[in-house]
Design a protein around this motif. Structure first.
Motif, mmCIF file in Angstrom:
data_model
loop_
_atom_site.group_PDB
_atom_site.id
_atom_site.type_symbol
_atom_site.label_atom_id
_atom_site.label_comp_id
_atom_site.label_asym_id
_atom_site.label_seq_id
_atom_site.Cartn_x
_atom_site.Cartn_y
_atom_site.Cartn_z
ATOM 1 N N ASP A 36 0.834 -1.195 0.000
ATOM 2 C CA ASP A 36 0.000 0.000 0.000
ATOM 3 C C ASP A 36 0.871 1.247 0.000
ATOM 4 O O ASP A 36 1.830 1.344 0.754
ATOM 5 N N GLY A 37 0.509 2.201 -0.857
ATOM 6 C CA GLY A 37 1.255 3.454 -0.854
ATOM 7 C C GLY A 37 0.745 4.390 -1.924
ATOM 8 O O GLY A 37 0.174 3.960 -2.936
ATOM 9 N N ALA A 38 0.939 5.668 -1.704
ATOM 10 C CA ALA A 38 0.581 6.655 -2.719
ATOM 11 C C ALA A 38 1.388 6.404 -3.986
ATOM 12 O O ALA A 38 2.440 5.755 -3.955
ATOM 13 N N GLY A 39 0.894 6.927 -5.095
ATOM 14 C CA GLY A 39 1.618 6.747 -6.342
ATOM 15 C C GLY A 39 3.062 7.210 -6.256
ATOM 16 O O GLY A 39 3.962 6.601 -6.842
ATOM 17 N N LEU B 78 6.678 -1.003 -7.629
ATOM 18 C CA LEU B 78 8.077 -1.410 -7.749
ATOM 19 C C LEU B 78 8.439 -2.453 -6.693
ATOM 20 O O LEU B 78 9.122 -3.436 -6.986
ATOM 21 N N LEU B 79 7.997 -2.242 -5.465
ATOM 22 C CA LEU B 79 8.290 -3.210 -4.417
ATOM 23 C C LEU B 79 7.542 -4.512 -4.666
ATOM 24 O O LEU B 79 8.099 -5.604 -4.497
ATOM 25 N N ALA B 80 6.282 -4.413 -5.088
ATOM 26 C CA ALA B 80 5.519 -5.635 -5.385
ATOM 27 C C ALA B 80 6.199 -6.429 -6.497
ATOM 28 O O ALA B 80 6.325 -7.651 -6.419
ATOM 29 N N ARG C 251 12.057 -19.139 -3.483
ATOM 30 C CA ARG C 251 11.642 -19.828 -2.259
ATOM 31 C C ARG C 251 10.522 -20.817 -2.536
ATOM 32 O O ARG C 251 9.901 -21.331 -1.606
ATOM 33 N N GLY C 252 10.255 -21.077 -3.800
ATOM 34 C CA GLY C 252 9.247 -22.067 -4.176
ATOM 35 C C GLY C 252 7.822 -21.575 -4.105
ATOM 36 O O GLY C 252 6.889 -22.381 -4.022
ATOM 37 N N ARG C 253 7.635 -20.230 -4.136
ATOM 38 C CA ARG C 253 6.300 -19.664 -4.044
ATOM 39 C C ARG C 253 5.987 -18.877 -5.318
ATOM 40 O O ARG C 253 6.469 -17.752 -5.484
ATOM 41 N N PRO C 254 5.203 -19.442 -6.234
ATOM 42 C CA PRO C 254 4.822 -18.667 -7.423
ATOM 43 C C PRO C 254 3.985 -17.462 -7.015
ATOM 44 O O PRO C 254 3.189 -17.521 -6.075
ATOM 45 N N ALA C 255 4.201 -16.348 -7.706
ATOM 46 C CA ALA C 255 3.514 -15.108 -7.341
ATOM 47 C C ALA C 255 2.737 -14.565 -8.531
ATOM 48 O O ALA C 255 3.154 -14.703 -9.684
ATOM 49 N N LEU C 256 1.626 -13.946 -8.235
ATOM 50 C CA LEU C 256 0.797 -13.287 -9.246
ATOM 51 C C LEU C 256 0.663 -11.823 -8.875
ATOM 52 O O LEU C 256 0.290 -11.492 -7.752
ATOM 53 N N ARG C 257 0.964 -10.943 -9.823
ATOM 54 C CA ARG C 257 0.883 -9.502 -9.597
ATOM 55 C C ARG C 257 -0.454 -8.948 -10.062
ATOM 56 O O ARG C 257 -0.916 -9.208 -11.178
ATOM 57 N N VAL C 258 -1.072 -8.161 -9.194
ATOM 58 C CA VAL C 258 -2.318 -7.468 -9.510
ATOM 59 C C VAL C 258 -2.203 -6.043 -8.993
ATOM 60 O O VAL C 258 -1.680 -5.832 -7.895
ATOM 61 N N SER C 259 -2.676 -5.076 -9.780
ATOM 62 C CA SER C 259 -2.664 -3.672 -9.364
ATOM 63 C C SER C 259 -4.083 -3.188 -9.115
ATOM 64 O O SER C 259 -4.970 -3.405 -9.953
ATOM 65 N N VAL D 230 1.314 -16.876 -4.139
ATOM 66 C CA VAL D 230 1.176 -15.607 -3.422
ATOM 67 C C VAL D 230 0.622 -14.549 -4.363
ATOM 68 O O VAL D 230 1.160 -14.330 -5.460
ATOM 69 N N LEU D 231 -0.445 -13.901 -3.945
ATOM 70 C CA LEU D 231 -0.965 -12.745 -4.658
ATOM 71 C C LEU D 231 -0.261 -11.503 -4.128
ATOM 72 O O LEU D 231 -0.234 -11.262 -2.924
ATOM 73 N N LEU D 232 0.291 -10.703 -5.036
ATOM 74 C CA LEU D 232 0.946 -9.444 -4.674
ATOM 75 C C LEU D 232 0.127 -8.302 -5.254
ATOM 76 O O LEU D 232 0.141 -8.061 -6.464
ATOM 77 N N LEU D 233 -0.596 -7.620 -4.391
ATOM 78 C CA LEU D 233 -1.481 -6.525 -4.791
ATOM 79 C C LEU D 233 -0.828 -5.197 -4.427
ATOM 80 O O LEU D 233 -0.426 -5.001 -3.290
ATOM 81 N N ASP D 234 -0.733 -4.291 -5.394
ATOM 82 C CA ASP D 234 -0.232 -2.963 -5.077
ATOM 83 C C ASP D 234 -1.314 -1.928 -5.320
ATOM 84 O O ASP D 234 -2.208 -2.137 -6.140
ATOM 85 N N GLY D 235 -1.232 -0.816 -4.599
ATOM 86 C CA GLY D 235 -2.194 0.248 -4.806
ATOM 87 C C GLY D 235 -2.179 1.256 -3.682
ATOM 88 O O GLY D 235 -1.460 1.114 -2.688
#
Length: 211
Positions: A35-38, A44-46, A56-64, A137-142
């Motif tokens: 979580d963070g302002a634009g 970038l961190l996500a 580490r054996g954890r597939p990740a999916l990026r969503v904004s 792991v779901l990686l959500l940024d916004g």
């Protein structure tokens, strides 16, 4: 409270370790929000977490979250620069829950829609659903994600001082600053988040450690 400087690479490694140490990691899906302002560039961190998690054996999916905004007819009902509408109305919480977060509940389908609406054209992205493997792991940024009762296993807040936020927010986005001031006052993201990182200088983040 103690603030400890940390390199961007080390921060990504530390967070990846934190995620893989969560209860149920490897057996269930995990939902992580950055979580963070634009101006804090949470995307970038996500993005930076994807490879450490893979190792580490954890597939990740990026969503904004920016791809899950309400239609323009709703979010711009009070004008193009209404800070309260930006705070309250822009994010389509229901769609984010329905299409992204709820399918990753225990016993869910694991079938996630990575994007819903193009914020520039206001049209459906027509993105296909993605199957996140078990243990993924779901990686959500916004922005403005906390305090919405979103089901998340870990939340990271990228904090900026008011001066840094104002300095790094583009001129055409300065109208959003009252929304972030309200977010600080009403939600208190530095207290609500599981992990807080100071990013007044993106090249030199600092981890906030609660004593």
């Amino acid at each position: 409270m103690q603030v400890r400087p940390i390199s961007p690479d080390r921060l990504a490694e530390l967070l990846a370790d934190r995620i893989t140490a969560l209860p149920g990691s490897g057996e269930r899906w995990l939902r992580v929000a950055v979580d963070g302002a634009g101006a804090a560039r949470p995307e970038l961190l996500a993005d930076a977490l994807v490879e450490p998690l893979r190792l580490r054996g954890r597939p990740a999916l990026r969503v904004s979250a920016a791809d899950f905004l309400r239609p323009a007819s709703i979010r711009l009902e009070y004008g193009h620069r209404d800070a309260d509408a930006f705070h309250d109305l822009w994010l389509d919480d229901g769609a984010l829950l329905r299409e992204v977060l709820d399918p990753l509940e225990p016993g869910g389908s694991g079938r996630v829609l990575p994007s819903l609406r193009d914020p520039a054209t206001d049209r459906s992205t027509r993105a296909p659903y993605v199957q996140l493997p078990p243990g993924g792991v779901l990686l959500l940024d916004g922005a403005l994600l906390l305090g919405r009762w979103l089901p998340l296993e870990l939340t990271v807040h990228l904090a900026l001082t008011p001066a840094a936020l104002a300095r790094r927010t583009p001129a055409d986005q300065q109208w959003t600053l009252p929304a972030f001031a309200r977010y600080e006052a009403e939600t208190g993201p530095t207290e609500a988040a599981d992990v807080v990182v100071r990013v007044d200088d993106l090249r030199h983040p600092a981890l906030v450690e609660r004593l």
